[in-house]
Design a protein around this motif. Structure first.
Motif, mmCIF file in Angstrom:
data_model
loop_
_atom_site.group_PDB
_atom_site.id
_atom_site.type_symbol
_atom_site.label_atom_id
_atom_site.label_comp_id
_atom_site.label_asym_id
_atom_site.label_seq_id
_atom_site.Cartn_x
_atom_site.Cartn_y
_atom_site.Cartn_z
ATOM 1 N N PHE A 143 -3.443 -20.096 -11.177
ATOM 2 C CA PHE A 143 -3.848 -18.730 -11.495
ATOM 3 C C PHE A 143 -3.204 -18.231 -12.793
ATOM 4 C CE2 PHE A 143 -3.467 -14.127 -11.291
ATOM 5 C CZ PHE A 143 -4.777 -13.764 -11.033
ATOM 6 N N CYS A 144 -1.899 -18.405 -12.928
ATOM 7 C CA CYS A 144 -1.202 -17.893 -14.116
ATOM 8 C C CYS A 144 -1.703 -18.588 -15.385
ATOM 9 C CB CYS A 144 0.304 -18.078 -13.970
ATOM 10 S SG CYS A 144 1.031 -17.068 -12.661
ATOM 11 N N LYS A 145 -1.910 -19.910 -15.296
ATOM 12 C CA LYS A 145 -2.441 -20.633 -16.442
ATOM 13 C C LYS A 145 -3.863 -20.170 -16.746
ATOM 14 C CE LYS A 145 -3.606 -25.281 -18.093
ATOM 15 N NZ LYS A 145 -3.644 -26.728 -17.752
ATOM 16 N N GLY A 146 -4.667 -20.002 -15.687
ATOM 17 C CA GLY A 146 -6.041 -19.541 -15.877
ATOM 18 C C GLY A 146 -6.097 -18.149 -16.468
ATOM 19 N N LEU A 147 -5.164 -17.268 -16.040
ATOM 20 C CA LEU A 147 -5.124 -15.915 -16.580
ATOM 21 C C LEU A 147 -4.787 -15.941 -18.067
ATOM 22 C CD1 LEU A 147 -5.397 -12.945 -15.705
ATOM 23 C CD2 LEU A 147 -2.932 -12.917 -15.309
ATOM 24 N N GLY A 148 -3.854 -16.820 -18.435
ATOM 25 C CA GLY A 148 -3.526 -16.960 -19.849
ATOM 26 C C GLY A 148 -4.687 -17.469 -20.666
ATOM 27 N N LEU A 149 -5.440 -18.444 -20.101
ATOM 28 C CA LEU A 149 -6.593 -18.981 -20.810
ATOM 29 C C LEU A 149 -7.696 -17.935 -20.963
ATOM 30 C CD1 LEU A 149 -6.861 -22.539 -19.175
ATOM 31 C CD2 LEU A 149 -6.152 -22.010 -21.524
ATOM 32 N N THR A 150 -7.931 -17.135 -19.923
ATOM 33 C CA THR A 150 -8.978 -16.104 -20.010
ATOM 34 C C THR A 150 -8.611 -15.038 -21.032
ATOM 35 O OG1 THR A 150 -7.992 -14.875 -18.161
ATOM 36 C CG2 THR A 150 -9.737 -16.441 -17.637
ATOM 37 N N MET A 151 -7.327 -14.685 -21.114
ATOM 38 C CA MET A 151 -6.907 -13.673 -22.064
ATOM 39 C C MET A 151 -6.985 -14.160 -23.509
ATOM 40 S SD MET A 151 -6.254 -10.900 -20.413
ATOM 41 C CE MET A 151 -7.519 -11.345 -19.231
ATOM 42 N N LYS A 152 -7.104 -15.480 -23.700
ATOM 43 C CA LYS A 152 -7.254 -16.049 -25.039
ATOM 44 C C LYS A 152 -8.705 -16.390 -25.356
ATOM 45 C CE LYS A 152 -2.648 -18.184 -24.935
ATOM 46 N NZ LYS A 152 -1.912 -19.491 -24.923
ATOM 47 N N SER A 164 -12.101 -15.801 -26.537
ATOM 48 C CA SER A 164 -12.598 -14.779 -27.465
ATOM 49 C C SER A 164 -13.764 -13.952 -26.900
ATOM 50 C CB SER A 164 -13.008 -15.441 -28.780
ATOM 51 O OG SER A 164 -13.575 -14.491 -29.653
ATOM 52 N N PRO A 165 -14.809 -14.551 -26.327
ATOM 53 C CA PRO A 165 -15.897 -13.721 -25.791
ATOM 54 C C PRO A 165 -15.425 -12.750 -24.710
ATOM 55 C CG PRO A 165 -16.589 -16.007 -25.950
ATOM 56 C CD PRO A 165 -15.118 -15.992 -26.212
ATOM 57 N N TYR A 166 -14.507 -13.206 -23.853
ATOM 58 C CA TYR A 166 -14.021 -12.338 -22.778
ATOM 59 C C TYR A 166 -13.190 -11.185 -23.332
ATOM 60 C CZ TYR A 166 -11.748 -10.865 -18.461
ATOM 61 O OH TYR A 166 -11.292 -10.132 -17.409
ATOM 62 N N VAL A 167 -12.353 -11.457 -24.319
ATOM 63 C CA VAL A 167 -11.516 -10.414 -24.921
ATOM 64 C C VAL A 167 -12.383 -9.337 -25.564
ATOM 65 C CG1 VAL A 167 -9.821 -9.936 -26.734
ATOM 66 C CG2 VAL A 167 -9.532 -11.931 -25.269
ATOM 67 N N LYS A 196 -11.707 -25.891 -12.108
ATOM 68 C CA LYS A 196 -12.552 -25.057 -11.251
ATOM 69 C C LYS A 196 -11.731 -23.912 -10.663
ATOM 70 C CE LYS A 196 -11.860 -27.939 -7.113
ATOM 71 N NZ LYS A 196 -12.535 -28.695 -6.040
ATOM 72 N N GLY A 197 -12.423 -22.955 -10.057
ATOM 73 C CA GLY A 197 -11.741 -21.828 -9.436
ATOM 74 C C GLY A 197 -11.384 -20.712 -10.393
ATOM 75 N N HIS A 198 -11.963 -20.754 -11.625
ATOM 76 C CA HIS A 198 -11.625 -19.733 -12.614
ATOM 77 C C HIS A 198 -12.490 -18.479 -12.484
ATOM 78 C CE1 HIS A 198 -14.749 -22.390 -14.252
ATOM 79 N NE2 HIS A 198 -15.239 -21.292 -14.797
ATOM 80 N N GLU A 199 -13.549 -18.533 -11.679
ATOM 81 C CA GLU A 199 -14.457 -17.382 -11.572
ATOM 82 C C GLU A 199 -13.741 -16.144 -11.055
ATOM 83 O OE1 GLU A 199 -16.838 -21.135 -11.265
ATOM 84 O OE2 GLU A 199 -15.061 -20.337 -10.252
ATOM 85 N N THR A 200 -12.934 -16.313 -9.993
ATOM 86 C CA THR A 200 -12.240 -15.158 -9.434
ATOM 87 C C THR A 200 -11.197 -14.600 -10.396
ATOM 88 O OG1 THR A 200 -10.742 -16.687 -8.293
ATOM 89 C CG2 THR A 200 -12.591 -15.825 -7.037
ATOM 90 N N ILE A 201 -10.655 -15.459 -11.272
ATOM 91 C CA ILE A 201 -9.696 -14.980 -12.271
ATOM 92 C C ILE A 201 -10.394 -14.033 -13.243
ATOM 93 C CG2 ILE A 201 -8.099 -15.673 -14.096
ATOM 94 C CD1 ILE A 201 -7.795 -18.367 -12.663
ATOM 95 N N PHE A 202 -11.557 -14.436 -13.721
ATOM 96 C CA PHE A 202 -12.326 -13.579 -14.629
ATOM 97 C C PHE A 202 -12.692 -12.258 -13.959
ATOM 98 C CE2 PHE A 202 -13.086 -17.372 -17.214
ATOM 99 C CZ PHE A 202 -13.079 -16.838 -18.489
ATOM 100 N N TYR A 203 -13.220 -12.345 -12.751
ATOM 101 C CA TYR A 203 -13.719 -11.135 -12.093
ATOM 102 C C TYR A 203 -12.585 -10.213 -11.659
ATOM 103 C CZ TYR A 203 -18.617 -12.479 -12.130
ATOM 104 O OH TYR A 203 -19.894 -12.765 -12.545
ATOM 105 N N SER A 204 -11.474 -10.763 -11.168
ATOM 106 C CA SER A 204 -10.369 -9.903 -10.739
ATOM 107 C C SER A 204 -9.736 -9.192 -11.930
ATOM 108 C CB SER A 204 -9.310 -10.722 -9.999
ATOM 109 O OG SER A 204 -8.737 -11.714 -10.834
ATOM 110 N N SER A 205 -9.600 -9.898 -13.058
ATOM 111 C CA SER A 205 -9.016 -9.244 -14.232
ATOM 112 C C SER A 205 -9.976 -8.217 -14.815
ATOM 113 C CB SER A 205 -8.642 -10.286 -15.296
ATOM 114 O OG SER A 205 -9.745 -11.095 -15.636
ATOM 115 N N TYR A 206 -11.305 -8.479 -14.723
ATOM 116 C CA TYR A 206 -12.244 -7.472 -15.235
ATOM 117 C C TYR A 206 -12.264 -6.234 -14.349
ATOM 118 C CZ TYR A 206 -16.233 -5.274 -17.359
ATOM 119 O OH TYR A 206 -17.025 -4.373 -18.000
#
Length: 434
Positions: free
Chosen positions: A207-216, A218-221, A345-355
């Motif tokens: 989760f922590c690694k995935g959160l770091g990757l999502t925050m980097k 570019s489209p998501y930011v 895998k399992g990164h979908e919930t990371i994107f949605y929870s942070s959004y």
């Protein structure tokens, strides 16, 4: 409890709900697949507790000294449990279909039902508790030679009226019943699919690694930054519209109908925006969010009943676009991330929870700006006429600030890199990966 304590309960509750989002995303991302799915058990398990916490939010405890703690506890609990439902529920879109058009269609249906649900819930609760409210008896056009006592006397319902407390509990029970009906429909009507792109050798992203990757990513930011500003603008518009109609535009007898107009306009226009974005693209459809700006500025400068209904209709169109587009664009961001990280895998919930966290943050920012501005200019709840500084503040909060925030958000969205052409390329690449 006092208005200050009520605002404190709301602020702390929303803050605790926002903090719960990444925590919920962490635990959900660790969940294993079951016979009914990976996300469905979370929604089924939290719903009964959500109903109970919602009921006790409207219950009047027999003691007086600890009521603030009572309502703070159950409101925070309600926000946390709602998060445990909302994060898997919003992420469920990714596990219904691999086709982008089908996911967009599902998102449009979901947002239409969400707006209709808001309308139905507000109507149910409002009609049931209407008898518990005492009207303010404020004249529509008060004369200049009004006594000071009329200015300073709040008009609240009698707190000793036990029947009014029972009415609120009845309303809470009815809304709780709607919760249960909703989860039954979801469980019986929706079949969750496992990650369609994951290979047996793929590992879940921590989760922590995935959160770091999502925050980097570019489209998501860019998407998050844009809609954080736009959502804050919409929150300011929504939270101050009733106050503006009551105190600044002399439309206190019409604001209920204006709010219904906004909700109906939003519900009806979501299918239109769905067709529009399919034909002209999602970035082009984002321009529809700015439709409310000229009408709102006109209402602030020329308060008029007919114009107010035009503003309500245009605001509904803009709110529908602001609700549909981010949830429709987020699956594209997730697909883009999947293409760049094909063996996780399992990164979908990371994107949605942070959004979800950022959307709640926008609500908190809007609430904070409104509360600070009105408190600073001397707003007093319950009185019929507010000071001129409060009226000016309401005009700024309704007209100027949302317009600036929306334009800033749309400017950031210009740099959003996912186009309709890149979406098609991503879709083909993911089909090859499958």
């Amino acid at each position: 409890i006092t208005p200050f304590h009520a605002s404190l309960v709301l602020f702390i509750g929303k803050a605790s709900g926002a903090v719960t989002d990444p925590v919920a995303g962490f635990f959900i991302s660790k969940s294993r697949w079951t016979k009914i799915g990976r996300l469905m058990p979370w929604m089924l398990a939290c719903t009964p507790f959500t109903v109970v916490s919602y009921f006790f939010m409207w219950y009047l405890p027999p003691f007086l000294s600890g009521r603030v703690a009572w309502y703070l506890t159950f409101y925070c609990l309600f926000q946390a449990l709602t998060t445990l439902f909302q994060v898997p529920y919003s992420a469920l879109t990714m596990f219904l279909s691999t086709d982008q058009e089908e996911r967009d269609s599902a998102t449009a249906y979901r947002m239409t039902m969400e707006v209709l649900g808001t309308l139905i819930g507000a109507a149910l609760q409002g009609q049931i508790v209407a008898s518990a409210h005492v009207s303010h008896h404020c004249p529509t056009n008060p004369s200049v030679n009004t006594t000071d006592s009329w200015h300073d006397t709040p008009s609240f319902s009698d707190p000793s009226d036990f029947l009014s407390h029972q009415v609120y509990m009845i309303a809470a029970g009815v809304i709780g019943g709607v919760y249960l009906i909703g989860i039954i429909i979801l469980f019986l009507g929706v079949k969750e699919k496992d990650d369609p792109y994951a290979l047996s050798s793929d590992r879940t992203i921590p989760f922590c690694k995935g959160l770091g990757l999502t925050m980097k990513h570019s489209p998501y930011v860019k998407l998050t930054a844009s809609f954080l500003l736009i959502s804050t603008a919409v929150q300011l518009e929504q939270s101050n519209f009733v106050l503006f109609c009551t105190h600044a535009a002399d439309l206190r007898n019409h604001f209920q109908y204006l709010v219904v107009t906004i909700l109906v306009s939003a519900a009806v226009s979501i299918p239109f925006w769905q067709k529009f974005l399919q034909r002209f693209g999602k970035k082009c459809a984002a321009c529809g969010i700015s439709w409310m700006i000229p009408f709102t500025v006109m209402l602030v400068t020329i308060p008029n009943l007919i114009l107010a209904y035009f503003v309500a209709f245009a605001s509904g169109l803009s709110i529908a676009a602001s609700l549909l587009l981010p949830w429709s664009m987020l699956p594209d961001v997730v697909d883009n991330f999947r293409l760049q990280n094909p063996h996780g895998k399992g990164h979908e919930t990371i994107f949605y929870s942070s959004y979800v966290f950022f959307t709640k943050m926008s609500a908190g920012i809007g609430l904070g700006i409104s509360a600070a501005g009105l408190e600073f200019t001397g707003y007093k709840p319950g009185i019929c006429r507010q000071p001129n500084d409060v009226i000016l503040t309401l005009k700024i909060l309704i007209g100027v600030v949302p317009a600036v925030l929306i334009l800033m958000g749309l400017f950031i969205l210009l740099f959003y890199p996912i186009t309709e052409e890149s979406r098609k390329q991503t879709k083909l690449a993911l089909e090859v990966l499958r």
